[in-house]
Design an enzyme around this catalytic site. Sequence first.
Site, PDB file in Angstrom:
ATOM      1  N   HIS A   1      84.303  95.232 -16.684  1.00  0.00           N
ATOM      2  CA  HIS A   1      85.023  95.059 -17.957  1.00  0.00           C
ATOM      3  C   HIS A   1      86.069  93.936 -17.814  1.00  0.00           C
ATOM      4  O   HIS A   1      86.113  92.999 -18.627  1.00  0.00           O
ATOM      5  CB  HIS A   1      85.697  96.389 -18.334  1.00  0.00           C
ATOM      6  CG  HIS A   1      86.546  96.335 -19.567  1.00  0.00           C
ATOM      7  ND1 HIS A   1      86.178  96.872 -20.763  1.00  0.00           N
ATOM      8  CD2 HIS A   1      87.782  95.795 -19.775  1.00  0.00           C
ATOM      9  CE1 HIS A   1      87.134  96.674 -21.660  1.00  0.00           C
ATOM     10  NE2 HIS A   1      88.131  96.013 -21.089  1.00  0.00           N
ATOM     11  N   GLU A   2      86.875  94.016 -16.757  1.00  0.00           N
ATOM     12  CA  GLU A   2      87.926  93.000 -16.565  1.00  0.00           C
ATOM     13  C   GLU A   2      87.311  91.647 -16.231  1.00  0.00           C
ATOM     14  O   GLU A   2      87.819  90.598 -16.620  1.00  0.00           O
ATOM     15  CB  GLU A   2      88.901  93.411 -15.460  1.00  0.00           C
ATOM     16  CG  GLU A   2      89.528  94.795 -15.628  1.00  0.00           C
ATOM     17  CD  GLU A   2      90.238  95.004 -16.950  1.00  0.00           C
ATOM     18  OE1 GLU A   2      90.474  94.043 -17.687  1.00  0.00           O
ATOM     19  OE2 GLU A   2      90.531  96.181 -17.264  1.00  0.00           O
TER      20      GLU A   2
ATOM     21  N   HIS B   1      86.422  89.782 -19.306  1.00  0.00           N
ATOM     22  CA  HIS B   1      87.596  89.105 -19.879  1.00  0.00           C
ATOM     23  C   HIS B   1      87.870  87.813 -19.107  1.00  0.00           C
ATOM     24  O   HIS B   1      88.084  86.756 -19.668  1.00  0.00           O
ATOM     25  CB  HIS B   1      88.859  89.964 -19.721  1.00  0.00           C
ATOM     26  CG  HIS B   1      88.975  91.120 -20.659  1.00  0.00           C
ATOM     27  ND1 HIS B   1      88.942  90.985 -22.022  1.00  0.00           N
ATOM     28  CD2 HIS B   1      89.179  92.445 -20.429  1.00  0.00           C
ATOM     29  CE1 HIS B   1      89.108  92.180 -22.583  1.00  0.00           C
ATOM     30  NE2 HIS B   1      89.258  93.079 -21.635  1.00  0.00           N
TER      31      HIS B   1
ATOM     32  N   ASP C   1      88.385  92.929 -26.069  1.00  0.00           N
ATOM     33  CA  ASP C   1      88.146  94.364 -26.178  1.00  0.00           C
ATOM     34  C   ASP C   1      87.481  94.736 -27.498  1.00  0.00           C
ATOM     35  O   ASP C   1      87.791  94.171 -28.543  1.00  0.00           O
ATOM     36  CB  ASP C   1      89.477  95.119 -26.057  1.00  0.00           C
ATOM     37  CG  ASP C   1      89.995  95.090 -24.631  1.00  0.00           C
ATOM     38  OD1 ASP C   1      89.167  95.152 -23.701  1.00  0.00           O
ATOM     39  OD2 ASP C   1      91.219  95.005 -24.451  1.00  0.00           O
TER      40      ASP C   1
END
Length: 1002
Positions: A148-149, A152, A159
Amino acid sequence: MDSRTVLVLLWMLLSSSTGIKLDGNGYVDITIAISSNVPQDNTLIDKIKNMFTEGSIYLHQALEKKVYFKEATILVPPHWNGVKFDRASTESYEKAKIRIDNADSDEPYAHQYAECGDEAQYIHLTPNYLLNDSVIQLYGPRGKVLVHEWAHLRWGVYDEYSDTKPFYHSNGHLAATRCSNFINGEFHHVNADGSLQRCNIDPQTLLPIEGCKYFPYKNQYTDSSIMFMPSLDSVITFCQANEHNYEAPNLQNKKCGNKPTWSVIFEDSVDKDTLPSLKPMQSSPPAPIFKVVQREQRVICLILDVSGSMTTDSRILRLQQAATHLLRNIIEDQASVGIVSFSTDAKIESPLTTIDSGSTREELIKLLPSKASGSTNMCNGLNLGLQVLRTDDGVELGDEIIFLTDGEATDNIDNCSRHAIKTGAIIHTIAFGPNAANALRDMATQTGGIYFSPNDQITSNQLMDAFASLTLSTGDYTKDPVQLESVGKTTSDWFNGTVSVDQTVGNKTSFVIIYQQSYPIISIQSPSGSVYSQTKMSHDESLKTVTLNVPGTAEPGDWKYSIQTTISQSLTITVTSHAASADVPPIIVKARMSQQFSDGTKPMIVFAEVSQNYRPVINAKVWATLESQTGSAQELQLLDNGAGADAFKDDGVYSRYFTKLENGRISLKVRVKNQDGQARFIVQKKTGAPYVPGYVVNDGLLRNCGTGCRVDEAFTMDDLVDSISADTSGLRCGRVQLRIAFITPGRVVVVSWRRSLVSAGYGPETVDYGKPRDKQTHTAKGLYGGSTSDQRWKFQGSESVVELNPPKPPVSEEPLEVGSFTRTAIGESFEVAFTGSTPPNFPPNKITDLSAEIQEDSVLLSWTAPGEDLDQGTAKSYEIRWSYDLQMLRESFSSAHVVNTSTVSPQEAGSVEQHSFNLSFTIQNGTTLFFGVQSEDEQNAKSETSNIAQASKILPDPNPPGISNPGLNLTVLIISLCVVAMVICFVVAITTWAVRRRKRLG
Ligand SMILES: [Ca+2]
Ligand SMILES: [Ca+2]
Ligand SMILES: [Ca+2]
């Protein structure tokens, strides 16, 4: 190809060779740095390795087996001992893309403030997040949170959940902000004692009031999306077009033009040219290879140009002044420093010397070269400097070079720069003057060094600033120098000013005044009125430098300096300090450009980040000065307003477009002040994996209820399209669950659709779910089978079972006053080279904060005005359009309904614009409309379409569902809960149908 194009290509090639990169299917050159604030705990290293090993498998799964983590380096702090770590090479805390450090909260996040698709700054994880396994429950498996990170960080996606807008209306129905569309869950309000309550609905907005949380079902039938909720077991990939929730009011839709994360990754990210054609791996990925390295005391060699051209504009004197500042006030104790000078030949001015006292510093300062003559044989200097770095331990690995030169090499620097890059030393380069070779910049870029190109203007003080920023932080900012002021003036009388020393700094405070010709009269006054006259300062006549070292900790408050000269000359003042206390990190400022090179086709953005221990400092006044080699300067006020170039309001990152581009090398300097006392520290939610309040673990499936339940049936899509019905004969409790399978290219998606309206006491009955093809039958009322009587529906024992996660540890959110402070910081120099002959015309910037509201039949739109050129000046006109169909407005703006804007004339960039208008018809209650704005400049250049704003007409309900009523019994409470859940399911079903229809039409 002309030489400029070659230069551009070369630059792009070189700049892509730094930092993280893809080597085949594997990511390499990933640095994970542990801050020196973190006490030694070797299990942290194992936890990092486990996270990446697990993350590699998730990453591989998430992107069609195309990529994985191949090699990573863990940089441990200098004070960790007992284990023989490898020697660090060019790795440093500040350049690491994954940082482990303490913070106010253990929430993992990516520090992200650039445009959609751009790489973020870094991923932040706390030691406690990695060491304490109870956090896995709150955020999901660490490996998946890492993916997830990573998304980014690497691909610039945002998000898909929203803490600020968790719910929205979609054509009259309440929906949860989520992706995929097929995620199901329920709404509950958690009381302070941990009990659940149904959510109350605000009668005005018909949205759940604050405190209402979305609880996903533990079992889901979709595999996306990691940017929504990586903690769900079934979620292993990113939202693609067929499941993307285009309407959800989340950052992904807002920042990325409602584009699915998958599409951004494959079409807009730094990997866009590689990923689409990358072949999936045939087998599972090998485990990542880790290196664990450590950097000890700094070993630095100054390599200084003393060729004849250094006498121009007294550059040699200014080199001496700036290097003196470096040796006296910037370089930390215990660092080793050597000095080499070069012109026709090279010479060792000082061998490596460990700085252990003020007198060692002064000894080194005396050895700085002061005379210049001869040619510029850079390779002689570079090679001798490398030799000096080998004298301590035989290698240059991890050592640093500060290479200063003012001109083009007499020799061919390419012959030695390639070797120097390969030694593993960090090379900082200062290319003084307009003609320095490009190889200098490349050496810095490829070795994790810093590149500066200061100009010859004395008053801009750039050489002093360049040397002052040559620090190598270990993450403990209480150890690093902080520049409070750097300013210059040419005058024949007074040069006065104020420098604010705030509570976070004060130790080792120095005022350095440099004059051009004759010794001026200087007086410095402390906040309480003590005057430091010249007798308390040291004066070096040959260096034309006056220094005041404030003893002890400088008194906080406004320090006033007065400098008086009787002849016209240039004067500069530089004020540096250090943290006042070893446990309070100072306020720091980081300045940078969005790109280090521009050919004018993509706008450049100036960023300045003001923070203290990762907390944003908001409401400060921030100005950037962009100065070219010729000395022409532009001043821009940077804003933290969430409009134009600024991605987020109040995140302590101040931004502005740089529009008046000029060919050549440009330097960046930022000044920050708490001008009117408004600055505050705040705790701000950053982009990162969501905290999950809990899950619905018994999701009401019939298998969980008592005797008489039926196992749910599987339905095909064709069943759904014609009609859905279920025979509930014999049912005594629970819900009916329908599973709908349909095939999209490449995979099968299973969607669950639950219903909760089985009645007891009415005997066998068939519940008609209506015909999804006919939208009209799907009103909320229809779902209740025409009944509005709550008494008719009874539930027996199949209410949701919600498993709550422990609450998030509270973080104080009280904004704290900052008090007076001043800071200056410089960014790395950058280069502009237009492909054409003239500077480009930029259109107004894309509006990113459009919002819409419908009241009665009038629509109110608000946004921040763009300018004639991006976010500067005044645009010529606006074009506002709307549609019932979001996709239509996105994809075909010019064919949507137009709003008359003849009376609207744009205000200056940054102003608040509001436009209210009536549509020519009555808007039905529950209708959702979508709006977009484009702006045009004097040359008829059009901006991109704004973010799409949506608004629903909601008539206030005198008896809103779910309003709290203490007299209600439990059964009714459960019904209300389920009613909300049903509406969600209903939205899902419609979307499923719509997707299906689109596919058929396609
Ligand atoms: Ca060495
Ligand atoms: Ca901002
Ligand atoms: Ca323009």
